[in-house]
Design an enzyme around this catalytic site. Structure first.
Site, PDB file in Angstrom:
ATOM      1  N   CYS A   1       0.847  -1.193   0.000  1.00 32.32           N
ATOM      2  CA  CYS A   1       0.000   0.000   0.000  1.00 32.32           C
ATOM      3  C   CYS A   1       0.887   1.249   0.000  1.00 32.32           C
ATOM      4  O   CYS A   1       2.025   1.216   0.462  1.00 32.32           O
ATOM      5  CB  CYS A   1      -0.881  -0.032   1.250  1.00 32.32           C
TER       6      CYS A   1
ATOM      7  N   SER B   1       0.853   3.745   1.853  1.00 34.10           N
ATOM      8  CA  SER B   1       1.283   4.159   3.207  1.00 34.10           C
ATOM      9  C   SER B   1       2.556   3.433   3.648  1.00 34.10           C
ATOM     10  O   SER B   1       3.346   3.986   4.418  1.00 34.10           O
ATOM     11  CB  SER B   1       0.192   3.903   4.236  1.00 34.10           C
TER      12      SER B   1
ATOM     13  N   HIS C   1       5.107   5.485   2.217  1.00 33.02           N
ATOM     14  CA  HIS C   1       5.225   6.755   2.941  1.00 33.02           C
ATOM     15  C   HIS C   1       6.159   6.600   4.145  1.00 33.02           C
ATOM     16  O   HIS C   1       6.874   7.531   4.495  1.00 33.02           O
ATOM     17  CB  HIS C   1       3.845   7.245   3.392  1.00 33.02           C
TER      18      HIS C   1
ATOM     19  N   HIS D   1       0.436  -3.907   6.072  1.00 30.31           N
ATOM     20  CA  HIS D   1      -0.775  -3.828   6.913  1.00 30.31           C
ATOM     21  C   HIS D   1      -2.019  -4.257   6.147  1.00 30.31           C
ATOM     22  O   HIS D   1      -3.118  -4.104   6.655  1.00 30.31           O
ATOM     23  CB  HIS D   1      -0.942  -2.393   7.433  1.00 30.31           C
TER      24      HIS D   1
ATOM     25  N   CYS E   1      -7.092  -3.080   3.527  1.00 35.58           N
ATOM     26  CA  CYS E   1      -6.817  -1.628   3.481  1.00 35.58           C
ATOM     27  C   CYS E   1      -7.421  -0.958   2.256  1.00 35.58           C
ATOM     28  O   CYS E   1      -8.483  -0.370   2.323  1.00 35.58           O
ATOM     29  CB  CYS E   1      -5.332  -1.306   3.574  1.00 35.58           C
TER      30      CYS E   1
HETATM   31  N1  COD Z   1      -4.753  15.944 -10.039  1.00 37.68           N
HETATM   32  C1  COD Z   1      -5.407  14.821 -10.404  1.00 37.68           C
HETATM   33  N2  COD Z   1      -4.895  13.573 -10.204  1.00 37.68           N
HETATM   34  C2  COD Z   1      -3.678  13.487  -9.646  1.00 37.68           C
HETATM   35  C3  COD Z   1      -2.934  14.629  -9.258  1.00 37.68           C
HETATM   36  C4  COD Z   1      -3.526  15.915  -9.488  1.00 37.68           C
HETATM   37  N3  COD Z   1      -2.893  17.018  -9.141  1.00 37.68           N
HETATM   38  N4  COD Z   1      -1.758  14.210  -8.737  1.00 37.68           N
HETATM   39  C5  COD Z   1      -1.769  12.865  -8.781  1.00 37.68           C
HETATM   40  N5  COD Z   1      -2.928  12.424  -9.338  1.00 37.68           N
HETATM   41  C6  COD Z   1      -3.351  11.031  -9.565  1.00 37.68           C
HETATM   42  C7  COD Z   1      -2.246  10.103  -9.999  1.00 37.68           C
HETATM   43  O1  COD Z   1      -2.043  10.148 -11.396  1.00 37.68           O
HETATM   44  C8  COD Z   1      -2.787   8.739  -9.535  1.00 37.68           C
HETATM   45  O2  COD Z   1      -3.530   8.115 -10.527  1.00 37.68           O
HETATM   46  C9  COD Z   1      -3.712   9.090  -8.357  1.00 37.68           C
HETATM   47  O3  COD Z   1      -3.811  10.511  -8.329  1.00 37.68           O
HETATM   48  C10 COD Z   1      -3.157   8.614  -6.994  1.00 37.68           C
HETATM   49  O4  COD Z   1      -3.113   7.241  -7.010  1.00 37.68           O
HETATM   50  P1  COD Z   1      -1.986   6.335  -6.282  1.00 37.68           P
HETATM   51  O5  COD Z   1      -1.926   5.055  -7.043  1.00 37.68           O
HETATM   52  O6  COD Z   1      -0.754   7.140  -6.108  1.00 37.68           O
HETATM   53  O7  COD Z   1      -2.549   6.098  -4.840  1.00 37.68           O
HETATM   54  P2  COD Z   1      -3.612   5.140  -4.159  1.00 37.68           P
HETATM   55  O8  COD Z   1      -4.928   5.152  -4.876  1.00 37.68           O
HETATM   56  O9  COD Z   1      -3.030   3.789  -3.922  1.00 37.68           O
HETATM   57  O10 COD Z   1      -3.766   5.877  -2.742  1.00 37.68           O
HETATM   58  C11 COD Z   1      -4.102   7.201  -2.716  1.00 37.68           C
HETATM   59  C12 COD Z   1      -4.222   7.740  -1.284  1.00 37.68           C
HETATM   60  C13 COD Z   1      -4.466   9.216  -1.388  1.00 37.68           C
HETATM   61  C14 COD Z   1      -5.424   7.113  -0.603  1.00 37.68           C
HETATM   62  C15 COD Z   1      -2.937   7.429  -0.458  1.00 37.68           C
HETATM   63  O11 COD Z   1      -1.838   8.016  -1.020  1.00 37.68           O
HETATM   64  C16 COD Z   1      -3.072   7.959   0.961  1.00 37.68           C
HETATM   65  O12 COD Z   1      -2.954   9.111   1.256  1.00 37.68           O
HETATM   66  N6  COD Z   1      -3.323   7.015   1.863  1.00 37.68           N
HETATM   67  C17 COD Z   1      -3.515   7.285   3.249  1.00 37.68           C
HETATM   68  C18 COD Z   1      -4.951   7.210   3.609  1.00 37.68           C
HETATM   69  C19 COD Z   1      -5.257   6.237   4.700  1.00 37.68           C
HETATM   70  O13 COD Z   1      -6.405   5.992   4.976  1.00 37.68           O
HETATM   71  N7  COD Z   1      -4.229   5.646   5.339  1.00 37.68           N
HETATM   72  C20 COD Z   1      -4.387   4.622   6.317  1.00 37.68           C
HETATM   73  C21 COD Z   1      -3.631   3.361   6.007  1.00 37.68           C
HETATM   74  S1  COD Z   1      -3.262   3.166   4.391  1.00 37.68           S
HETATM   75 ZN    ZN Z   2      -2.939   1.095   3.520  1.00 36.21          ZN
END
Ligand code: COD
Ligand code: ZN
Ligand code: ZN
Length: 388
Positions: free
Chosen positions: A60, A62, A65, A81, A188
């Protein structure tokens, strides 16, 4: 007098409890370094703890991160996780799982006793290790050692290891027939997105939704909007390559903010005749959180923050944006109470209410964990599943 059979069963369990397991785990010794596969010792579960043999774990955002230092936790640690496995042994007093049960570890526990657990809507149990991570189980210690040093646990779980130990409140028993290499995502990413739509926003039949960010979590939001009966689901992403899959899981339209001169919130307001009913920020950026808030209808729109922004960034907004009647919300793990909801989500998966196949782009053996992280960082994968 105890029957000899019961007595020998009890003895067997005791012997099992005393047993330290040596196995392979991926240890993060330092920030920004690859994981190193080490032999670790996994102590037996103490009272109200459960030792799990891992079968599959997702990677994931996170977890990454932590590697990058944007989610601050103490080290060395075994991350991971989002997983599924089989109970190997249980500590004294454990009643909700038994050896042989298929289970999903829960990175948000559900103690059932604190004020949050007793509240009908809230889900971030006071026993969580998210808000101020100690890197331990609830008794303040970890069950892992490597080369004589204690190794910490991530979010009360740690799944990048062949065996782990978790508190009983951090594990849910699931359907014995469930495919663990798929349902691990319910631990998750899938639940975070899906719950944001069906539970947090409470998307309504016939509504219009906008989903900012079409990664694995954003796609799960789209699936939730679809399951709730939304009529229009508009995907928003700067990467056009994400559009085909978003449409496959339920997006009715997809737009790229870079294709427009005007701010994307104005584009969405026009597309929806005054503002969408529900919007979701699934990227983790302050600017897109504001766009998502602004694009929802000003008198009744609901905007949900799903992404976590980089450390300590704040948002400043005009209060009138909310005084007009908008609702601004956020949630972790899709607002689901973990131990209650995970078995139900697995049952819904088994009943084919949703599919997880579109989220799984890669499957690798556990030892190739660093390759899995590279796929995530390069944007090539949605979810990589590591199998043991
Ligand atoms: N405008 C539009 N789209 C964008 C921009 C922008 N400025 N920047 C990036 N993107 C797009 C990317 O092209 C990508 O497709 C998407 O946004 C992000 O996707 P991923 O693959 O990087 O991320 P995910 O879907 O796996 O996860 C996104 C989260 C935001 C949920 C993740 O990064 C996060 O913050 N997780 C923590 C939230 C949480 O609940 N944590 C607890 C345990 S995980
Ligand atoms: Zn997660
Ligand atoms: Zn609790």
């Amino acid at each position: 007098m105890k029957s000899p059979i019961l007595h020998s069963e009890a003895l067997k369990i005791c012997v099992q409890l005393l047993f330290v397991i040596k196995c392979k785990a991926a240890v993060l010794w330092e920030l920004e370094k690859p994981f190193s596969i080490e032999e670790v010792e996994v102590a037996p579960p103490k009272a109200y703890e459960v030792r799990i043999k891992m079968v599959a774990t997702g990677i994931c955002r996170s977890d990454d991160h932590v590697v990058r230092g944007s989610l601050v936790t103490p080290l060395p640690m075994i991350l991971g996780h989002e997983a599924a496995g089989i109970v190997e042994s249980i500590g004294e007093g454990v009643t909700t799982v038994k050896p042989g049960d298929k289970v999903i570890p829960l990175f948000v526990p559900q103690c059932g006793k604190c004020s949050v657990c007793k509240h009908p809507e809230a889900n971030i149990c006071c026993k969580n290790d998210l808000t101020n991570p100690r890197g331990t189980l609830s008794d303040g210690t970890s069950r892992f050692t490597c080369k004589g040093k204690p190794i910490l646990q991530f979010l009360g779980t740690s799944t990048f290891t062949q065996y782990t130990v978790v508190d009983e409140m951090s594990v849910a028993k699931i359907d014995a027939a469930s495919p663990l290499e798929k349902v691990c995502l319910i631990g998750c990413g899938f639940s975070t997105g899906y719950g944001s739509a069906i539970k947090v926003a409470k998307v309504t039949q016939g509504s219009t939704c906008a989903v900012f960010g079409l990664g694995g979590v954003g796609l799960s939001v789209v699936m939730g909007c679809k399951a709730a009966g939304a009529a229009r689901i508009i995907g928003v992403d700067i990467n056009k390559d994400k559009f085909a899959k978003a449409k496959e899981v339920g997006a009715t339209e997809c737009i790229n903010p870079q294709d427009y001169e005007k701010p994307i919130q104005e584009v969405l307001q026009e597309m929806s005749g005054g503002g969408v009913d529900f919007s979701f920020e699934v990227i983790g950026r302050i600017d897109t959180m504001i766009s998502a808030l602004l694009c929802c209808q000003k008198a009744y729109g609901v905007s949900v923050i799903v992404g976590v922004p980089p450390n300590s960034q704040n948002i400043s907004i005009n209060p009138m944006l909310l005084l007009n009647g908008r609702t601004w919300k956020g949630a972790i793990f899709g607002g689901f109470k973990s131990k209650d909801s995970v078995p139900k989500l697995v049952a819904d998966f088994m009943a084919k209410k949703f599919s997880l196949d579109s989220l799984i782009t890669h499957v690798l053996p556990f030892e190739k964990i660093n390759e899995g992280f590279e796929l995530l960082r390069s944007g090539k994968s949605i979810r990589t599943i590591l199998t043991f």
